[in-house]
Structure formats: structure tokens, C-alpha cells
Design a protein around this motif. Structure first.
Motif, PDB file in Angstrom:
ATOM      1  N   TRP A  77     -40.079  28.996   2.441  1.00 34.86           N
ATOM      2  CA  TRP A  77     -39.418  28.577   3.674  1.00 34.86           C
ATOM      3  C   TRP A  77     -40.417  28.439   4.827  1.00 34.86           C
ATOM      4  O   TRP A  77     -40.228  27.614   5.724  1.00 34.86           O
ATOM      5  CB  TRP A  77     -38.302  29.561   4.033  1.00 34.86           C
ATOM      6  N   LEU A  80     -41.715  24.972   4.289  1.00 37.45           N
ATOM      7  CA  LEU A  80     -40.756  23.963   4.743  1.00 37.45           C
ATOM      8  C   LEU A  80     -40.719  23.885   6.270  1.00 37.45           C
ATOM      9  O   LEU A  80     -40.628  22.788   6.846  1.00 37.45           O
ATOM     10  CB  LEU A  80     -39.367  24.273   4.199  1.00 37.45           C
ATOM     11  N   ALA A  81     -40.787  25.029   6.926  1.00 43.94           N
ATOM     12  CA  ALA A  81     -40.797  25.034   8.394  1.00 43.94           C
ATOM     13  C   ALA A  81     -42.053  24.352   8.925  1.00 43.94           C
ATOM     14  O   ALA A  81     -41.999  23.590   9.904  1.00 43.94           O
ATOM     15  CB  ALA A  81     -40.705  26.463   8.914  1.00 43.94           C
ATOM     16  N   LEU A  83     -43.766  22.012   7.375  1.00 43.95           N
ATOM     17  CA  LEU A  83     -43.604  20.580   7.130  1.00 43.95           C
ATOM     18  C   LEU A  83     -42.663  19.956   8.156  1.00 43.95           C
ATOM     19  O   LEU A  83     -42.915  18.846   8.658  1.00 43.95           O
ATOM     20  CB  LEU A  83     -43.064  20.351   5.715  1.00 43.95           C
ATOM     21  N   GLY A  84     -41.589  20.655   8.497  1.00 43.76           N
ATOM     22  CA  GLY A  84     -40.685  20.140   9.519  1.00 43.76           C
ATOM     23  C   GLY A  84     -41.356  20.019  10.873  1.00 43.76           C
ATOM     24  O   GLY A  84     -41.176  19.022  11.589  1.00 43.76           O
ATOM     25  N   ALA A  85     -42.158  21.020  11.241  1.00 38.52           N
ATOM     26  CA  ALA A  85     -42.881  20.942  12.511  1.00 38.52           C
ATOM     27  C   ALA A  85     -43.862  19.787  12.513  1.00 38.52           C
ATOM     28  O   ALA A  85     -44.037  19.097  13.523  1.00 38.52           O
ATOM     29  CB  ALA A  85     -43.612  22.265  12.766  1.00 38.52           C
ATOM     30  N   TYR A  86     -44.483  19.550  11.372  1.00 43.78           N
ATOM     31  CA  TYR A  86     -45.428  18.432  11.268  1.00 43.78           C
ATOM     32  C   TYR A  86     -44.729  17.097  11.481  1.00 43.78           C
ATOM     33  O   TYR A  86     -45.228  16.218  12.196  1.00 43.78           O
ATOM     34  CB  TYR A  86     -46.097  18.485   9.900  1.00 43.78           C
ATOM     35  N   LEU A  87     -43.563  16.912  10.855  1.00 42.44           N
ATOM     36  CA  LEU A  87     -42.856  15.648  10.986  1.00 42.44           C
ATOM     37  C   LEU A  87     -42.315  15.445  12.402  1.00 42.44           C
ATOM     38  O   LEU A  87     -42.293  14.322  12.917  1.00 42.44           O
ATOM     39  CB  LEU A  87     -41.708  15.588   9.976  1.00 42.44           C
ATOM     40  N   VAL A  88     -41.865  16.516  13.048  1.00 41.13           N
ATOM     41  CA  VAL A  88     -41.290  16.399  14.385  1.00 41.13           C
ATOM     42  C   VAL A  88     -42.365  16.124  15.427  1.00 41.13           C
ATOM     43  O   VAL A  88     -42.223  15.254  16.294  1.00 41.13           O
ATOM     44  CB  VAL A  88     -40.497  17.677  14.737  1.00 41.13           C
TER      45      VAL A  88
END
Length: 836
Positions: A77, A80-81, A83-88
Motif C-alpha cells: 500500500w 500504491l500511495a 504511485l498515486g502521488a507520482y501520477l497526481v
């Protein structure tokens, strides 16, 4: 007055490190290593946007790691967090120039999302520095964010296995080395000492890693002493001399190693190439399959293409040549853009992608606008020394991605959708080549030829020797002048009866001489054989009397290149067009370059490294002497059946020596461009899906195979044990603790539901016995009972395990169930509790 007990408690509190101090100190230690990694990667970008991306990436990594510690996220997790920060955050940080329009933002989002899979291509095929070009900052931003989150998560959570955090924090330093430039940076002068920047970065990486290790070791030691003091009441004050000695020894080792590397490194690495990923990865180019532009030169003089506008150039005064291709290598068959021995990876001849600007800017750069017409295949018209390129129109982004440039030769190619199309427009910021110097003033860099003797016709060497022109630039000028004045311009092997081609009409149409195409060693040898034969027939004649060599720029450019090489000059053939000329040579009328305006000339380099263009086009005013024509073999009539006749090439002939345009053969090949584009796009998309979804599928598959293996073990007793292991692992994945010191019965009560019974409770045999307790009882019996369990009991046991797994899932929400399926807790051996 304070009591001795109060003073001891105060000393204990001071000795025990605070939790906040640990988090802050550990973060600073990791950040120091990451900062060195940013310094190592700085030469790749050399942009303020890179500094911003590094700072934001480290900050985001801190936030993700802190959130993981706060809410006890698993490693999956945390990933995943991150990766989410990277995309945002990735689009505004890693592609800062994409927020100008919605379309650009969407393209940037796609580029940022695919950067983990395809970003390495941009880093290895673009010319450095990259700056903030498109989404090239995305790999560096992702790496810094991921390393910061991973290193801090390991360091903050682990009490024993924290050393991998140091290795993870060193990854950005390795990134700067692997994706860096092919050559070393200029050394830094620190007084009398010359220090290589790469050596300094390596020493800093080692020093910061050592500081992080020492700090963490000292912190753990202080914590252990505080724990011992709290338990025994004995407080050990002050820092031991052994610790100080170890720290001083480690620091001294780093200083000595740095000094030795600074003194020995430049000497040991002098003249040695730097092997990095950029040195061994070549861009996907079409150069190997594309025909030599010089071999296709004569096709531009057919009536269909003679008046066809290839491109239009708008350039300021002083720019008189447009370059299509530069061909420095000759193998006896054709001149090439890349070295046939070293291939497209040779850094001196490799075509590489370029960012929007090759330099930080030049006030003397001229702006040249080019609008394409019919085009010239993959070759891009360029002018002077390129500094920046900017494409316009709807295909600007695609054309920018497909633009490759060769800094050593000044040539460029476009690979997007087969090259430039009609109406494609771009601007070049370029430095003009300056005033052309006299050939006679040039000095050769070598004392002899560089080409092997087998590719140089013997007749060429004999002709040079008979001219007795001397050596150096004066000899080169004399030989080229004689070659041009004793040659005769012809662009065709034969003429159609009753028709005069456009090129011959423009020359005046006074006479035609047959000229075979091609520029192989055989063809060039025949050219000089004509000159030698004519000189033998008319010794002491003037240049007009000695006109004998028939051909065009294709043959004469290669002949001039070979002559220059024999005199010790580095030379190369250039195919392009002239915007202005002092001689009676074809030029582009008002910048519109037609097929008939194409020309080939040579560039000669002197000992100072200057490249000087030299025209080699033969004259067309003086017709070859008729005396030479009278020596042609008689034509004997032969009865040939046309339906049975076949053209036969002589042995060893080059395919380029025929009069058939090379594009005729190319047209017969199937056009697989669309198929290749679709396959490539599909492959990249599939790879992206595999990278993103593959770990999830892998975890589910591993757990399913583990469950299947447990249920199909050899003996029934082992299947019972496997069922109990599956029951415990499922509970662990759903967040239950599984202390190793508890018995099976105690674990069953720990895993029981709110009613204390669980699924499957209340059977006829067990009454109100809970399902977990029943599983524990049967598992103990399977191990310790003399009578082994039966197959029917095994089926019932696994039925209860399945019911318990369903109960664990039913206790959670949808998101929690998803997390449990992908949890790695049960896959880690050190966290699993198994008892027999």
C-alpha cells in the motif's frame, strides 16, 4: 532539594532518544544521500525544473512514508500511495510545459503514466542536457519519490534490518552515472589539485552513506543503553572513546580514499571512454534500411521530379547552402552516413534525439524557416550548426519526438510517420558556417590516406601521381580544378528517342554524353581511366582538349572525397542544395529548392578542425573531344528477341550502377509502416498493463497455488496441517495478529468472531464449539493422535476453512477485502505463525 532517584530519572530521560528526534534525524540522513544523487543526475538535465522536481519528489516521499507509518500500511500500500502521488503531482512537476493547453496536458499525462516503462528511451536517445523537454523529468521524479518513500519506510519501521534503506537511497546516484554523458566532465581545479567531478560525487555518496550508518548505529546504541538503564537503574554517561575512535577512523578512510582517487583517477582514466547505457543503446533508426541519398541522387533529375519543389527555405543573407545528408564513410560500393564497422552506436556518427534546444542559447544564432514540399524521405533540410529546432502545426509533437540529429556531421532525420510531409513547417536556430576559406590555404591533418587500398581505384592513384600537383591544400585545389574542368556533366545513361530531358534543356541542349549511375569503386575507376586514356591520346593538351570524364555530382563528389583522402585530408560528401553561388551552378530560386537544384559537394577538414565546403560539379560548356569518341567499339547489329531478353548485371557490379531509380525497387516492397506502428503501440500498452497489473495478478496467483498445494499434499495429516496454515494466513491477511507463542486453541479464540463461534459452529458433533476451535482440535489430532484422520474428515476440515475464509471477508468492507487479497503479510515467513 531533588532526591537521587529524581536525578537518576532525569538522566535516563536525557539518555533515551526521543521518537520525534529519531524520525527527524533519520530523514535528514536519508535526504543527504538523495541530495548527492541529485548532484550526480544534474548533468543530465541542467535545469531549474530538475531541482524543483527533486525537492517535490523528496517531499512527497516523506509524506507517503510518514502516512504509511502512521496508519501501519503494508509495503504494497505504500507503493500504491507513492504511485498515486507520482501520477497526481507528475504532470505539473515532471512536464511543466504541458499546462499551456488541455491537449498538451492530456499528452503529458500519458507520457508521465508511461514513463516508468518507456522513459528510459528518451533518456538514452536524447542529446544532453535534457532540460525540461516534454516529460523527460518523469523518470527522475519517480525515482526520487520512490527511493525517498522506500528508504524512509524501511529506516523508520525496522529496528534491525535498516541497512537496505541506505542502498535504496544510493539508487539516484547510480541513475546519474548510468544515464549520464559518454564523456567525463572537465576536471575542477582546487589550487594545485585537479579533481574530477565524478570522483567528488562518488566520494560524497560514500561519505553521506557512512554518516547515515554512523548516526543510526549511534542512535540504536543510545536507545539500547536507555533501555538497559531503565531496567537496571545503572546509567552509563558520556560517549565511549571506542565510539569516537571508530568514527574518526571511518572519516579518515573516506578522506584518504578521496585524496587517492583525486590524484590517481584523472591519470588512470585519461583518454579512456566512459561506458554508460547511452554508449550501448542505439535509437531505433531507419538508416540501415534507407537507401543512400547519393545513390538516389540521379532520380531527382527525371522529368517527373526535376521541377518538383522539395522544400522552401527562408534564410537571412549569408546562408548559401542547405544540408540534407552528410556521408563521411565509403566502403567501395557507396558512401554512408554511419560507419559500417562500428555501426549506429558510434558516438561520433550516431543520430540522437535532441530536446527543444541543444544549448542554453546563442545571441548570434540565425532563424531559418523551412516549409516542406515533396520532401526527401527521412532526411531533414538543415542549415549551419544547429542550436534549436521548433516544429509547427498539428504534428508538432510527433515530429519533435521523431527528430534525430548528428552533431558531428550536422545532418538530421525525421522518423515520425515516414518523415516530413508536404506543408510541414519548422524553424531552425542555427549558427552560419561563416566565410568559405580558400582550399589552397588548408593544411592536412595526416601524412597519408585513411581509406583502405582496396576501396581506392588504382586509376585514381595513377592519375594523381601523373598530375605532379605536389601536396597540401594547393595540390588539392589543383587536382579538383582539373577534375572539374576535364569532366562533363551528364545525368542519364540514355535518352528517349525524340525527347530532350528538362535538365539537358536547361543546360542548353548542345550535346549529350551517356553517363552510367553509381559511385562504386568500379564506377569511379572507370572515370579516371577515361581521363588517363585521354591524356595518353593528347599529351600536353589544355583542359579543353582533355575533357573525357562523364558523370555528375554523384561520381565527382566521391572522386573529390577520395582525392582529398589520398592527400591526408579528412573529407565527406554532402547532399543538399545551394541558396546562392558565385559560379554557374544550380541554385534554389527564391528559396524554393526543386529536384533539379539538388547537388552534392564535399567538405574538407584541415588540421585546425575547420570543415570547408568545396564544389565538385563538372563543367558542361566544353564537349568531350570527338577523337576519343571515334575510338568506341563498333556496333554490330544483333537480332534480339525482346520477349526472351533479360538484363544481366556484370559480376561484382553494384546495384547502384544501373540507371533504374532506387525508389522503383522500394515501391515493390510492402508498406508495413502502419502495421509496425500498431504493433509497437500495442506492445507498449501491453507492457504498461503488465507492469501495473502484473504484481497484483502475481500475488493472487501465488496465494491460489499455495492453497492448492496445501490441499493436495501427499498424506491426509499434512493436508490438515496445510488447512490450518491456510486458516492462520487468511486471518493474518485480514489484519489479525498471530503471535508465535500462542497454541492453536489460543489462536482459534483470537480469530473467533463477535459471537465467539465463527462460521460452521453448532454442528451435531461439537454442539456450540466454534469453527476455529474445531479446526484447532482436528489439526492437533492430525499431528499427535495415533489414528490418522480420514479423507472424509479432511473434506469437512477444508469446508470449514473455506467457510472461515468467507467469514473473515464478510467482516470487512469492500476496500478492506481487496487489501486483504493483495496483502503480503502471510507471504513473509518471519511474520507467519505455524505450530505443530
Amino acid at each position: 532539594m531533588t532526591s537521587p532517584t529524581s536525578r537518576r530519572d532525569a538522566r535516563r530521560r536525557r539518555a533515551a532518544p526521543s521518537r520525534v528526534g529519531f524520525f527527524v534525524g533519520q530523514a535528514i540522513a536519508v535526504d543527504l544521500i538523495l541530495a548527492v544523487g541529485a548532484v550526480a543526475a544534474w548533468p543530465i538535465y541542467r535545469s531549474a525544473a530538475f531541482v524543483i522536481a527533486v525537492c517535490v519528489g523528496i517531499t512527497a516521499g516523506h509524506i507517503v512514508a510518514a502516512a504509511g507509518v502512521r496508519w501501519r500500511w503494508s509495503g504494497w500500500w505504500v507503493a500504491l500511495a507513492a504511485l498515486g502521488a507520482y501520477l497526481v503531482v507528475g504532470v505539473p512537476v515532471a512536464a511543466p510545459g504541458s499546462l499551456m493547453s488541455p491537449d498538451a496536458a492530456v499528452r503529458a499525462l500519458v507520457s508521465v503514466a508511461t514513463a516508468p516503462v518507456t522513459g528510459w528511451k528518451d533518456l538514452l536517445t536524447l542529446e544532453l542536457p535534457l532540460g525540461s523537454y516534454q516529460a523527460t523529468l518523469a523518470p527522475a521524479f519517480l525515482l526520487v519519490l520512490a527511493c525517498a518513500a522506500a528508504a524512509l519506510s524501511i529506516a523508520w519501521r525496522s529496528t534491525r534490518w535498516w541497512m537496505p534503506a541506505i542502498a535504496v537511497a544510493l539508487v539516484p546516484t547510480a541513475f546519474g552515472v548510468v544515464f549520464g554523458a559518454r564523456s567525463l566532465a572537465p576536471p575542477l581545479r582546487l589550487g594545485p589539485v585537479s579533481l574530477q567531478p565524478e570522483t567528488l560525487v562518488g566520494a560524497l555518496a560514500i561519505a553521506t552513506a557512512l554518516v547515515a550508518v554512523i548516526w543510526r548505529t549511534a542512535h540504536d546504541r543510545r536507545r539500547a543503553l536507555a533501555t538497559a538503564a531503565a531496567a537496571t537503574g545503572v546509567v552509563r554517561g558520556g560517549r565511549s572513546r571506542g565510539t569516537v575512535a571508530r568514527t574518526a577512523t571511518a572519516a579518515g578512510m573516506v578522506v584518504v580514499a578521496t585524496a587517492a582517487a583525486a590524484a590517481w583517477g584523472p591519470w588512470a582514466l585519461a583518454g579512456q571512454p566512459r561506458d554508460v547505457a547511452r554508449s550501448v543503446v542505439d535509437p531505433v533508426l531507419e538508416l540501415e534500411r534507407a537507401p543512400s541519398p547519393l545513390a538516389a541522387y540521379r532520380a531527382s533529375f527525371t522529368d517527373e521530379r526535376y521541377d518538383e519543389v522539395l522544400f522552401t527555405v527562408s534564410a537571412p543573407a549569408g546562408i548559401d547552402r542547405v544540408r540534407l545528408s552528410t556521408l563521411p564513410f565509403y566502403d567501395g560500393r557507396t558512401v554512408r552516413a554511419i560507419d559500417p564497422d562500428s555501426g549506429p552506436t558510434d558516438p561520433t556518427t550516431a543520430f540522437t534525439r535532441v530536446p527543444s534546444s541543444l544549448t542554453d542559447g546563442d545571441a548570434n544564432a540565425a532563424v531559418v524557416t523551412v516549409r516542406m514540399g515533396a520532401g526527401a524521405g527521412i532526411w531533414v533540410p538543415t542549415v549551419g550548426a544547429l542550436r534549436a529546432v521548433s516544429f509547427e502545426g498539428a504534428r508538432a509533437a510527433d515530429l519533435s519526438d521523431g527528430f534525430f540529429h548528428n552533431a558531428a556531421t550536422g545532418a538530421a532525420i525525421e522518423l515520425a510517420d515516414g518523415g516530413l510531409r508536404e506543408e510541414d513547417t519548422y524553424e531552425l536556430a542555427t549558427l552560419p558556417e561563416g566565410t568559405t576559406e580558400s582550399v589552397s590555404s588548408l593544411t592536412p591533418a595526416r601524412s597519408g590516406p585513411s581509406l583502405p587500398a582496396e576501396v581506392v581505384p588504382a586509376s585514381l592513384s595513377e592519375w594523381i601521381e601523373k598530375q605532379e600537383a605536389g601536396s597540401g591544400g594547393a595540390a588539392l585545389e589543383t587536382l579538383l580544378d582539373r577534375l572539374r574542368s576535364r569532366g562533363y556533366l551528364s545525368h542519364a545513361l540514355q535518352l528517349t528517342a525524340g525527347e530532350t530531358p528538362a535538365w539537358l534543356r536547361e543546360l542548353g541542349g548542345d550535346g549529350f554524353q551517356s553517363s552510367r549511375a553509381g559511385h562504386s569503386a568500379d564506377r569511379i575507376g572507370a572515370l579516371f581511366t577515361q581521363l588517363l586514356d585521354r591524356e595518353a591520346d593528347a599529351p600536353g593538351g589544355t583542359d579543353t582538349d582533355l575533357v573525357a570524364a562523364v558523370g555528375d555530382d554523384e561520381q565527382f563528389a566521391v572522386a573529390g572525397m577520395l582525392i582529398a583522402d589520398q592527400l591526408g585530408f579528412d573529407s565527406r560528401v554532402v547532399v543538399g542544395a545551394r541558396l546562392a553561388s558565385d559560379e554557374d551552378l544550380p541554385v534554389c530560386d527564391e528559396g524554393a529548392c526543386r529536384g533539379g537544384d539538388l547537388a552534392a559537394w564535399i567538405e574538407v577538414q584541415d588540421a585546425a578542425g575547420r570543415w570547408v565546403p568545396v564544389d565538385v560539379t563538372p563543367q558542361h560548356e566544353s564537349f568531350p573531344s570527338p577523337d576519343l569518341e571515334q575510338r568506341r567499339d563498333p556496333e554490330n547489329p544483333t537480332d534480339v528477341r525482346r520477349d526472351e531478353a533479360e538484363p544481366v548485371l556484370p559480376a561484382g557490379a553494384s546495384p547502384a550502377d544501373g540507371d533504374r531509380p532506387t525508389e522503383d525497387a522500394a515501391d515493390q516492397e510492402a508498406d508495413l509502416t502502419a502495421l509496425w506502428t500498431a504493433v509497437r503501440a500495442g506492445g507498449i500498452s501491453l507492457l504498461a498493463v503488465i507492469v501495473l497489473v502484473g504484481p497484483l495478478v502475481t500475488i493472487l496467483a501465488v496465494k491460489a497455488l499455495r492453497r492448492r498445494g496445501r490441499r493436495r499434499r501427499d498424506s491426509v495429516a499434512e493436508r490438515f496441517t496445510g488447512g490450518w496454515e491456510e486458516y492462520v494466513d487468511t486471518a493474518v491477511d485480514h489484519g489479525y495478529p498471530a503471535p508465535v507463542h500462542l497454541t492453536r486453541q489460543e489462536l482459534a479464540r483470537l480469530f473467533a468472531g463477535e459471537d465467539g463461534a465463527g462460521a460452521g459452529a453448532g454442528t451435531e458433533e461439537t454442539g456450540t464449539e466454534g469453527a476455529g476451535t474445531r479446526l484447532a482440535t482436528w489439526a492437533d489430532r492430525s499431528v499427535f493422535d495415533v489414528t490418522p484422520p480420514t479423507a472424509a474428515e479432511n473434506e469437512e476440515f477444508w469446508r470449514i476453512v473455506a467457510a472461515e475464509r468467507a467469514r473473515f471477508a464478510a467482516e470487512k468492507g469492500a476496500w478492506a477485502r481487496f487489501r486483504a487479497r493483495l496483502s503480503l503479510r502471510s507471504l513473509l515467513p518471519r511474520r507467519r505463525a505455524r505450530r505443530r
